[in-house]
Design an enzyme around this catalytic site. Structure first.
Site, PDB file in Angstrom:
ATOM      1  CG  MET A  66      -8.735   7.704   6.767  1.00 37.29           C
ATOM      2  SD  MET A  66      -9.711   6.366   6.059  1.00 37.29           S
ATOM      3  CE  MET A  66     -10.379   5.577   7.514  1.00 37.29           C
TER       4      MET A  66
ATOM      5  CE  LYS B 263      -7.565   0.660  -0.810  1.00 34.74           C
ATOM      6  NZ  LYS B 263      -8.828   0.553  -0.095  1.00 34.74           N
TER       7      LYS B 263
ATOM      8  CG  ASP C 100      -2.122  -0.616   1.165  1.00 36.50           C
ATOM      9  OD1 ASP C 100      -2.401  -1.081   0.055  1.00 36.50           O
ATOM     10  OD2 ASP C 100      -2.871  -0.647   2.148  1.00 36.50           O
TER      11      ASP C 100
END
Ligand code: SAH
Length: 523
Positions: A183, A67, A45
């Site tokens: 986030m 991503k 990732d």
């Protein structure tokens, strides 16, 4: 790949969902490292530190699954799920490397569900999640008996203004002592507002930590009321975590990571591949971000006949001198390859240039007869002359193909007979040149370290400036550290200034001098 073209497999592979930890590549688990070392395929990732890939055999297949929040998605989640299934069915040992912990806002559950549905064996390895790492590296105990007995991990990805939320902000606001939001940067204004509306005091301390546990870490502080503006003013962008609660107050006492003396300093280490690790380790220990450029590559020399000749007559020498670790390594390599060992050096006395060469010599079971007070070639020459070495002395000097002539010349002038025998050579390596130049052009480097004259000349070869002026321009604002006077002289000859030079010429002293420089010279 379609069903028809897929190679039929007797054995299905296995998928390991591995937590990469928050950023610092040292924070992966031993199990995670063990699996990386055995992977056939690694799917990684954006948030997993690329340095972890150095554990993976180079024969493996590396797949970047992207991503990055808001940016281009290299793969959709469905695409990743399919990829894992496909690679496992081909019989591979697949490591799916995910930032932090795979089961904390990592969609690890979805990936495993897909594997389970396809009957593919799997294992999950937890990782240090970024919430606890961010708190730790920002100096915030996430729980504390006097402040809070509970902590909630919350996603800020979901906009709290939307009509039907999965999050009960009214309960969260006062229900959890510490709240950590993943986030949460984009929705920070609405999240903080929601918490205030539902009864959390606007004065509640808040910290926001970006790129936690890495040299890029940046943290800011405010309150529920002010943090949105603070983050905006500081230009903080994802990935960052928001930590809310009274424990944030402890930061003023506990903050340790960002307080290290070389924190966030970007340092180029120009040293041989073989020897860079000690310097890099010591600089990183003090918080620096190191970029290793091996400006020197050490090789054997083409011709070992001069050494063979010397070895055949080794008893005729009064002294053997070693002025570098590499000289010792290559000398003994060759000695061993001829079937001899250290016992064949019983006749002559042996001198070394400094502490590290003395230690290296010790690895071959030999204690140096002489170690100069000053760790340079001149220092060694001086000490030898003081020990009555001179007229009539026969001296063997195994060393680099190209090196300073000061030592042999001084001894020859004093009447000694010196046999200079090349045992290794420095050659400039290829590759990564552009990267280094680019970093200098963009002003991304704070300091460059030089540990020998050849690191200086090879560094300049790598940077490839058009002339002295361009070199000066590229190095403008870059601090330069030299290990000793000869290296410093080479730097000055290239038209550059030396800012840091330790009194004693060892790596440990050089690092101490760098630390002192930033503690005193710089605010
Ligand atoms: N599974 C991961 C979280 C993935 S969600 C874990 O356990 O940590 C992605 C969010 O994690 C980012 O938006 C950010 O809020 C947080 N994050 C991940 N790594 C981070 C880091 N090094 N510093 C700060 N936040 C980080």
């Amino acid at each position: 790949m379609t069903e028809q073209t897929r190679t039929p497999k007797k054995n299905t592979g296995k998928v390991y969902l591995v937590g990469a930890g928050p950023g610092d590549p040292n924070l992966i688990t031993l199990r995670g490292k063990y699996l990386l070392e055995r992977a056939d395929v690694v799917v990684y990732d954006y948030l997993a530190n690329k340095k972890l890939l150095t554990h993976v055999p180079s024969s493996a297949t590396f797949i970047y699954a992207g991503k990055k929040g808001g940016g281009l998605h290299a793969f959709t989640q469905e695409g990743i799920n399919r990829l894992l299934v496909e690679k496992a069915k081909e019989g591979n040992m697949v490591v799916r490397l995910k930032g932090g912990d795979p089961f904390i806002f990592g969609r690890g559950g979805e990936e495993i569900e897909e594997l389970a549905a396809e009957g593919i064996p799997f294992e999950v390895v937890p990782g240090v999640t970024s919430a606890t790492a961010a708190a730790t590296y920002a100096g915030i105990p996430i729980t504390h008996r006097e402040y809070t007995a509970s902590v909630a991990f919350v996603t800020g990805h979901e906009d709290p203004t939307k009509k039907y939320s999965n999050l009960q902000w009214d309960k969260l606001a006062t229900g959890a002592g510490t709240i950590v939001i993943y986030m949460g940067i984009k929705n920070l204004p609405s999240v903080t507002q929601k918490l205030i509306t539902h009864g959390r005091s606007p004065d509640t301390p808040v910290a926001v930590v970006r790129w936690a546990s890495t040299p890029k870490q940046r943290s800011v502080e405010g309150t529920l009321e002010t943090i949105t503006q603070v983050v905006k003013d500081a230009g903080i962008t994802p990935p960052a975590l928001v930590i809310i609660g009274d424990v944030v107050k402890l930061r003023s006492t506990i903050d340790w990571f960002e307080k290290r003396p070389l924190f966030s300093k970007r340092i180029v280490v120009t040293r041989t591949r073989e020897q860079a690790s000690e310097l890099v380790a010591k600089l990183e220990e003090n918080g620096a971000a190191c970029f290793e450029y091996s400006t020197i590559h050490i090789e054997r020399v083409a011709d070992y006949q001069p050494l063979d000749k010397a070895l055949a007559n080794i008893v005729s020498y009064d002294w053997i001198l070693f002025t570098s670790i590499n000289a010792i390594k290559y000398f003994f390599n060759h000695l061993h390859s001829t079937g001899r060992d250290s016992r064949s050096l019983a006749g002559p006395k042996i001198a070394v240039v400094g502490k590290t060469t003395a230690e290296e010599l010790g690895r071959y079971g030999i204690r140096a007869d002489l170690l100069p007070d000053t760790f340079t070639g001149e220092g060694l020459a001086q000490s030898l002359l003081e020990s009555q070495v001179g007229k009539g002395s026969k001296i063997l000097l195994p060393r680099a193909l190209r090196a300073s002539e000061v030592l042999p010349e001084t001894l020859t002038d004093a009447g000694a007979e010196v046999d200079v025998v090349p045992v290794y050579q420095n050659v400039p390596p290829q590759g990564r040149k552009e990267e280094l130049r680019q970093q200098l052009v963009q002003g991304d480097i704070d300091l460059v370290t030089f540990t020998s004259s050849s690191t200086v000349t090879n560094f300049i070869t790598m940077v490839a400036p058009e002339d002295e002026e361009e070199l000066k321009q590229l190095m403008q604002g870059v601090t330069i550290a030299a290990i000793g006077p000869i290296t410093a002289e080479t730097i000055r000859e290239a038209g550059l200034q030396v800012h840091i030079q330790p009194e004693r010429y060892t790596i440990a002293d050089m690092v101490r001098a760098i630390v002192r420089y930033y503690q005193t010279e710089q605010p």
